[in-house]
Scaffold this motif. Structure first.
Motif, PDB file in Angstrom:
ATOM      1  N   VAL A  30       0.876  -1.162   0.000  1.00  0.00           N
ATOM      2  CA  VAL A  30       0.000   0.000   0.000  1.00  0.00           C
ATOM      3  C   VAL A  30       0.920   1.220   0.000  1.00  0.00           C
ATOM      4  CG1 VAL A  30      -1.817   1.258   1.202  1.00  0.00           C
ATOM      5  CG2 VAL A  30      -1.765  -1.254   1.288  1.00  0.00           C
ATOM      6  N   VAL A  31       0.768   2.089  -0.998  1.00  0.00           N
ATOM      7  CA  VAL A  31       1.743   3.155  -1.253  1.00  0.00           C
ATOM      8  C   VAL A  31       1.104   4.529  -1.037  1.00  0.00           C
ATOM      9  CG1 VAL A  31       3.195   4.219  -3.038  1.00  0.00           C
ATOM     10  CG2 VAL A  31       3.056   1.730  -2.852  1.00  0.00           C
ATOM     11  N   ASP A  32       1.860   5.416  -0.421  1.00  0.00           N
ATOM     12  CA  ASP A  32       1.479   6.818  -0.311  1.00  0.00           C
ATOM     13  C   ASP A  32       1.910   7.529  -1.593  1.00  0.00           C
ATOM     14  OD1 ASP A  32       1.320   9.530   0.193  1.00  0.00           O
ATOM     15  OD2 ASP A  32       2.737   9.538   1.860  1.00  0.00           O
ATOM     16  N   PRO A  33       0.963   7.987  -2.438  1.00  0.00           N
ATOM     17  CA  PRO A  33       1.354   8.590  -3.721  1.00  0.00           C
ATOM     18  C   PRO A  33       2.062   9.935  -3.578  1.00  0.00           C
ATOM     19  CG  PRO A  33      -1.017   8.749  -3.415  1.00  0.00           C
ATOM     20  CD  PRO A  33      -0.503   7.891  -2.300  1.00  0.00           C
ATOM     21  N   LEU A  98      -3.752  10.280   3.064  1.00  0.00           N
ATOM     22  CA  LEU A  98      -2.508   9.504   3.057  1.00  0.00           C
ATOM     23  C   LEU A  98      -2.518   8.445   1.967  1.00  0.00           C
ATOM     24  CD1 LEU A  98       0.191   8.671   4.526  1.00  0.00           C
ATOM     25  CD2 LEU A  98      -1.229   7.072   5.846  1.00  0.00           C
ATOM     26  N   ASN A  99      -3.671   7.786   1.786  1.00  0.00           N
ATOM     27  CA  ASN A  99      -3.726   6.639   0.894  1.00  0.00           C
ATOM     28  C   ASN A  99      -3.937   6.998  -0.570  1.00  0.00           C
ATOM     29  OD1 ASN A  99      -5.568   3.436   1.060  1.00  0.00           O
ATOM     30  ND2 ASN A  99      -3.665   3.981   0.092  1.00  0.00           N
ATOM     31  N   VAL A 332      -1.029  12.367  -8.626  1.00  0.00           N
ATOM     32  CA  VAL A 332      -1.863  11.309  -9.179  1.00  0.00           C
ATOM     33  C   VAL A 332      -1.525  10.026  -8.430  1.00  0.00           C
ATOM     34  CG1 VAL A 332      -2.179  12.408 -11.413  1.00  0.00           C
ATOM     35  CG2 VAL A 332      -0.231  10.857 -11.077  1.00  0.00           C
ATOM     36  N   ILE A 333      -2.275   8.968  -8.682  1.00  0.00           N
ATOM     37  CA  ILE A 333      -2.262   7.810  -7.800  1.00  0.00           C
ATOM     38  C   ILE A 333      -0.985   6.978  -7.873  1.00  0.00           C
ATOM     39  CG2 ILE A 333      -3.399   6.287  -9.458  1.00  0.00           C
ATOM     40  CD1 ILE A 333      -3.949   6.413  -5.603  1.00  0.00           C
ATOM     41  N   SER A 334      -0.272   6.984  -9.007  1.00  0.00           N
ATOM     42  CA  SER A 334       0.880   6.089  -9.140  1.00  0.00           C
ATOM     43  C   SER A 334       1.847   6.620 -10.191  1.00  0.00           C
ATOM     44  CB  SER A 334       0.421   4.684  -9.551  1.00  0.00           C
ATOM     45  OG  SER A 334      -0.140   4.709 -10.858  1.00  0.00           O
ATOM     46  N   ALA A 335       3.063   6.074 -10.155  1.00  0.00           N
ATOM     47  CA  ALA A 335       4.047   6.412 -11.177  1.00  0.00           C
ATOM     48  C   ALA A 335       3.561   5.976 -12.555  1.00  0.00           C
ATOM     49  CB  ALA A 335       5.381   5.744 -10.846  1.00  0.00           C
ATOM     50  N   GLY A 368       6.843  12.213  -4.769  1.00  0.00           N
ATOM     51  CA  GLY A 368       5.649  11.501  -5.192  1.00  0.00           C
ATOM     52  C   GLY A 368       5.346  11.673  -6.663  1.00  0.00           C
ATOM     53  N   PHE A 369       4.112  11.379  -7.032  1.00  0.00           N
ATOM     54  CA  PHE A 369       3.709  11.265  -8.435  1.00  0.00           C
ATOM     55  C   PHE A 369       2.958  12.541  -8.852  1.00  0.00           C
ATOM     56  CE2 PHE A 369       3.207   6.969  -6.389  1.00  0.00           C
ATOM     57  CZ  PHE A 369       4.521   6.580  -6.647  1.00  0.00           C
ATOM     58  N   TYR A 370       3.675  13.639  -8.872  1.00  0.00           N
ATOM     59  CA  TYR A 370       3.071  14.950  -9.090  1.00  0.00           C
ATOM     60  C   TYR A 370       3.148  15.383 -10.549  1.00  0.00           C
ATOM     61  CZ  TYR A 370       3.191  15.542  -4.013  1.00  0.00           C
ATOM     62  OH  TYR A 370       2.993  15.391  -2.665  1.00  0.00           O
TER      63      TYR A 370
END
Length: 503
Positions: A30-33, A98-99, A332-335, A368-370
């Motif tokens: 479970v990753v913090d984006p 966080l999630n 955004v949610i992920s790389a 993060g994935f900004y």
């Protein structure tokens, strides 16, 4: 017994009122984006776990422990849960931020309204009347609403609690049992929520959670023969496969799928209101919503001024740590999602679209994935960027001459979820709304949802409706009951020459 509310960031399964490990022995991160770091582990359910969860839910339904509970008592439990939810709301704000990386201000504004959903459907359960049907002859005919059985609720990462509550509230209010499959990327608030349902008095087995990959746990849940209704929020292609799986067992389905929302701005609209509304429509939730204002249509007479003001607005948006109250746009949610969006932007520019603002990863915003909030203009309405869902902080601004052209561009997509109209002309607002092929239309606003208002799309944006009386009724089947009040039974087989009624 395990504790009713799980406090760690490890997401277990919830079956029969217990938090349990999966039978597969497999876990997922479970990753913090906002940082890209792992904050917990998710138990990855296999087919056997899904089967167990569905069978437990089915057994609870057949026992009548929730289905046959007097409606007044079900409503009391749902209202108690809403009170517990509200009392714990601060923890939900922070955990969801966080999630899934939404700014805390957005998360707070959205989740604070969710207890209302459970109270609304509890009230509807108490007040929804059945029909008395006038039929020919000395008969009384009426309907009863019967709960379906086990409903599968499959949610997405962008609004975990809101999307869940839209269907969980009516599913429980009507007496069904449920198995929830949250997104594997954002399971944490769902796991916390089901613990509160148990505390409120929802019987064990009525609400269950299976975490894990969509292609494993989700597919097994959609195909299970004991599932009587599937609610899914996600992409159109996955939704199509889920709809096909539901059809094989004649299960009902409500599918809220992709969108390519249109924001139509007429030249009689105050420019500042139009720009503020368009920015909200496009960038709230980092554009990761199916109702995102992904296409902004500005009337040509105001197009240059709109572009100038819209550019300035975009450049003022603060990108950063979502836990910071000053942040206006999170990651955004992920790389993978970030890289997919950047690739779409590259293709759009090569196809001739011009960059108004943004267009790249956001520098200085952390690990993060900004992405920068991004707007393109002068794109071909038939191009990929103007037709396909981006699901990120990206919008396209296009000009139109008149109502007819605005409608042609807005409706010229395979999607039909949501659109908004911005005008001071009341007649025009209603006229255009009546011709938009979208399930949701806002006038001088965007992104508004209420538990009493039906939510869903036309065309390839899905089928069925969440929230509203429509959703409540779609978690039931109508039973027709007809009573002979004459006190007589016709002897059909007595050849006495009298006229007899067959139907």
């Amino acid at each position: 017994m395990t504790e009713a509310v799980q406090s760690s960031y490890d997401a277990k399964l919830f079956i029969g009122g217990e938090f349990v490990a999966s039978s597969t022995g497999q876990t997922m991160p479970v990753v913090d984006p906002s940082s890209g770091r792992e904050i917990g582990r998710l138990e990855a359910a296999g087919e056997a776990d899904v089967d167990q969860a569905v069978r437990v839910a089915h057994a609870a339904f057949e026992s009548g422990v929730w289905r046959d509970l007097p409606v007044q008592q079900r409503a009391r439990i749902l209202n108690k849960f809403a009170d517990l939810f509200e009392a714990d709301i601060e923890a939900f704000f922070r955990l969801e931020t966080l999630n899934n990386g939404r700014p805390i201000g957005e998360t707070r504004a959205q989740i604070s309204r969710l207890p209302q959903f459970y109270r609304y459907f509890a009230a509807l359960a108490l007040t929804r009347r059945s029909d008395v049907i006038p039929i020919e002859g000395d008969y009384l005919s009426y309907t009863q609403r019967v709960p379906l059985g086990v409903a599968a609720l499959m949610t997405s990462f962008n609004h975990p609690l809101m999307i869940l509550s839209k269907s969980l509230a009516p599913a429980l209010a009507t007496g069904n049992s449920v198995v929830i499959k949250p997104s594997e990327q954002t399971p944490l608030t769902t796991v916390r929520l089901v613990g509160l349902l148990k505390q409120a008095g929802v019987p064990d087995g009525v609400v269950n959670v299976v975490n894990g990959e969509g292609r494993v746990a989700g597919a097994a849940l959609a195909a299970h023969p004991l599932i009587k209704k599937i609610v899914f929020t996600g992409g159109t292609e996955v939704g199509r496969s889920i709809g096909e799986a539901a059809a094989r067992s004649f299960a009902k389905s409500t599918l809220e799928l992709g969108g390519k929302g249109a924001v139509i701005v007429f030249d009689d609209m105050d420019l500042e209101r139009a720009v503020n509304g368009a920015a909200f429509a496009a960038f709230i939730g980092a554009g990761q919503t199916c109702v995102c204002g992904a296409r902004i249509l500005a009337q040509r007479s105001m197009y240059p001024q709109f572009l100038e003001r819209f550019r300035a607005k975009i450049q003022s948006i603060r990108v950063g740590d979502p836990s910071d109250a000053r942040t206006q746009l999170g990651p955004v949610i992920s790389a993978r999602s970030r890289d997919r969006i950047l690739a779409m932007l590259d293709r759009a520019v090569k196809d001739g679209a011009k960059l108004l603002a943004g267009g790249s990863a956001a520098s200085g915003a952390g690990e993060g994935f900004y992405l920068q909030p991004t707007a393109l203009y002068d794109a071909d309405p038939s191009s990929e960027i103007a037709q396909e869902e981006v699901f990120g902080p990206v919008t396209v601004v296009m000009p139109f001459e008149d109502e007819a052209e605005a409608l042609r561009i807005a409706n010229g997509t395979r999607f039909g979820l949501a659109a908004s109209i911005w005008t001071q002309d009341v007649a025009r607002a209603h006229r255009v709304a009546s011709k938009l092929v979208f399930g949701i239309v806002w006038i001088n606003d965007h992104h508004r949802l209420d538990p009493a208002s039906p939510w869903g799309g036309f065309k390839q944006s899905g089928t069925g409706r969440e929230t509203g009386i429509e959703s409540f009724d779609q978690f039931t089947e109508p039973r027709s009951v007809t009573l002979n009040m004459s006190g007589k039974t016709i002897d059909w087989y007595n050849d006495d020459g009298t006229a007899k009624r067959l139907n």
